[in-house]
Design an enzyme around this catalytic site. Structure first.
Site, PDB file in Angstrom:
ATOM      1  N   ASP A 194     -51.342  -1.504  36.055  1.00  0.00           N
ATOM      2  CA  ASP A 194     -51.191  -2.853  35.524  1.00  0.00           C
ATOM      3  C   ASP A 194     -50.639  -2.852  34.106  1.00  0.00           C
ATOM      4  OD1 ASP A 194     -51.326  -5.612  35.634  1.00  0.00           O
ATOM      5  OD2 ASP A 194     -53.414  -5.670  36.260  1.00  0.00           O
ATOM      6  N   ASP A 219     -49.876 -12.978  40.238  1.00  0.00           N
ATOM      7  CA  ASP A 219     -51.321 -13.171  40.234  1.00  0.00           C
ATOM      8  C   ASP A 219     -51.714 -14.498  40.873  1.00  0.00           C
ATOM      9  OD1 ASP A 219     -51.904 -10.751  39.137  1.00  0.00           O
ATOM     10  OD2 ASP A 219     -52.196 -11.478  37.092  1.00  0.00           O
TER      11      ASP A 219
END
Length: 482
Positions: A188, A258
């Protein structure tokens, strides 16, 4: 000098996309992952957020295995003192209170359920409240003498410094080797580069920081590929911020957004498909109401949208109803039978969610040029979505397919038929036990020319209604109308 990938199309954006997809699938992504299906995974983030523990992950694994899921990914919250987003980035050691047996212990139990194990890391970042920052505050990008600004409570490490790269890489390597079971890494990056200044470079070199940063990042992935060639890595940066052909040279897939709401994902994934094939696009089925938008969407719609990517789950399977569990098992079983068509086929964007309230994606695979179990012929999968509330009073256009053989005949199946029907007398939409097929029958045979010119009639019943059809080219003599 920079490298540039260009294609030419005399047949519009669709043909341009198909050429890009072919290059990405066959020339860009790591060769060892080109023909290996991405495992159907369950990610712990929306199931538990930071509240992950050994027992919770083991519980998730047991329930996931029963559904047919193939991998568990332990997301954020597993490392020392990481209970929220304010601390501990850079300290890549397991929290012994949450994981008393370490990562190796929980991974061993996950594998005991017949699942693979993956883990989340954010190696490019550091929290001020961390052992790493306290030991090396100079390791972050910052302008000396000026205030340091946090983004998502974190700073960006200065990857232009060799000691930073080597230090972080050694922690990642130790984590992987000590666990003995990591098959997948979610890598990430949750903030942009700001205050792009390296104290290790001269003033006249500061304009090179961003380029050196990316080259160092590629270098880390090159080392990982060499040391751990079998580990699949998914890039992530709030979603699509990590999409880059340079990254895909080292990693086979990237988390798309997301925002996991299926209706929002129609536009997100439609736009992403301009350059990137479905096998590279991270897409998951999540709970309702969606954690990002608070919207409710039917289970089949959430599944069909996720199928147009890598396909995975963001939920706690121990909390799923018996009915939804059955639906999930059906979705997984069907996806396993068609994922090679979606991931290896040519994409035709039939309806754009940017131009209309409808969306449709068609994937066509020619088996005559592949090592498929089918020696000849085509297979196709078409997804059809509604995303407007005026569908019932407006005429939905017929869906004209593309990329088929005009003279060939196709067997049309609907593996997951609708469970809704409309009562003509009062227009009420009701659930029905009897499967409702878009084509009116369980199996229909049509010529490619008919499908591409006359098209398919589509009748939506709800704002989030959808359909999925599986087409198989068949020889004339195999057609049995009974």
């Amino acid at each position: 000098s920079p490298e540039c990938l260009m294609v030419y199309s005399k047949a519009g954006l669709g043909e341009m996309s198909r050429k890009f997809h072919c290059i990405v699938r066959n020339r860009i992504v790591p060769e060892r992952f080109r023909d290996e299906p991405c495992p159907i995974l369950l990610n712990s983030w929306e199931a538990s957020y930071f509240d992950v523990t050994h027992s919770k992950i083991v519980s998730l694994s047991g329930a996931a295995a029963k559904l047919g899921i193939e991998m568990i990914v332990l997301d954020d919250g597993w490392f020392a003192n990481r209970n929220d987003a304010t601390s501990s980035l850079g300290d890549w050691k397991p929290d012994r209170k949450k994981f008393p047996f370490g990562i190796r212990g929980v991974a061993h139990q996950v594998e005991g359920e017949g699942l693979k194990f993956g883990i989340w890391i954010e190696p490019e970042m550091v929290s001020i409240d961390s052992e790493l920052y306290r030991a090396h505050p100079e390791w972050c990008l910052h302008v000396p003498g000026r205030e340091i600004h946090l983004g998502r409570n974190q700073l960006v490490l200065d990857l232009t410094r060799k000691e930073v790269v080597d230090g972080i890489y050694s922690l990642i390597k130790e984590l992987i080797e000590s666990s003995k079971s990591v098959s997948y890494i979610k890598w990430d990056m949750n903030r942009h580069l700001t205050e792009v200044y390296s104290t290790a470079l001269q003033p006249e070199e500061q304009g090179e920081v961003e380029h050196r940063y990316v080259m160092a990042l590629y270098g880390m992935h090159r080392r990982l590929s060499k040391d751990f060639p079998d580990i699949r890595i998914e890039g992530c940066s709030g979603g699509g911020g990590r999409f880059d052909l340079g990254m895909l040279y080292f990693i086979p897939q990237i988390w798309c957004s997301d925002n996991t709401d299926a209706m929002a994902r129609l536009r997100i994934q439609h736009g992403t498909s301009l350059l990137y094939p479905a096998q590279c696009v991270g897409s998951h089925y999540s709970v309702v109401p969606n954690h990002v938008t608070q919207l409710w969407t039917r289970s089949r719609t959430r599944a069909f949208v996720a199928m147009c990517g890598t396909f995975g789950y963001e939920l706690d399977p121990t909390l799923v109803s018996e009915k939804e569990s059955s639906q999930i098992m059906q979705h997984i079983q069907v996806f396993k039978s068609i994922r090679n068509i979606i991931h290896k086929g040519n994409l035709y964007r039939l309806w754009s969610p940017f131009n209309t309230g409808f969306c449709s994606w068609l994937y066509v695979r020619d088996h005559s040029s592949s090592n498929s179990m089918h020696s000849t012929g085509q297979e196709a999968v078409v997804f059809i979505f509604n995303n407007t509330d005026n569908f019932w009073s407006s005429l939905v256009p017929r869906l004209r397919l593309r990329g088929l053989k005009p003279d060939a005949k196709y067997k049309i199946l609907e593996p997951i038929p609708n469970t809704l029907n409309r009562i003509p007398a009062n227009l009420q939409v009701v659930r029905t036990i009897k499967p409702m097929f878009l084509m009116g029958e369980k199996v229909v045979f049509m010529h490619g020319s008919t499908l591409m010119n006359a098209g398919i009639p589509v009748h939506f019943l709800t704002r989030d209604d959808c359909f999925m059809l599986h087409l198989v080219e068949v020889p004339e003599q195999e057609i049995d109308l009974n």
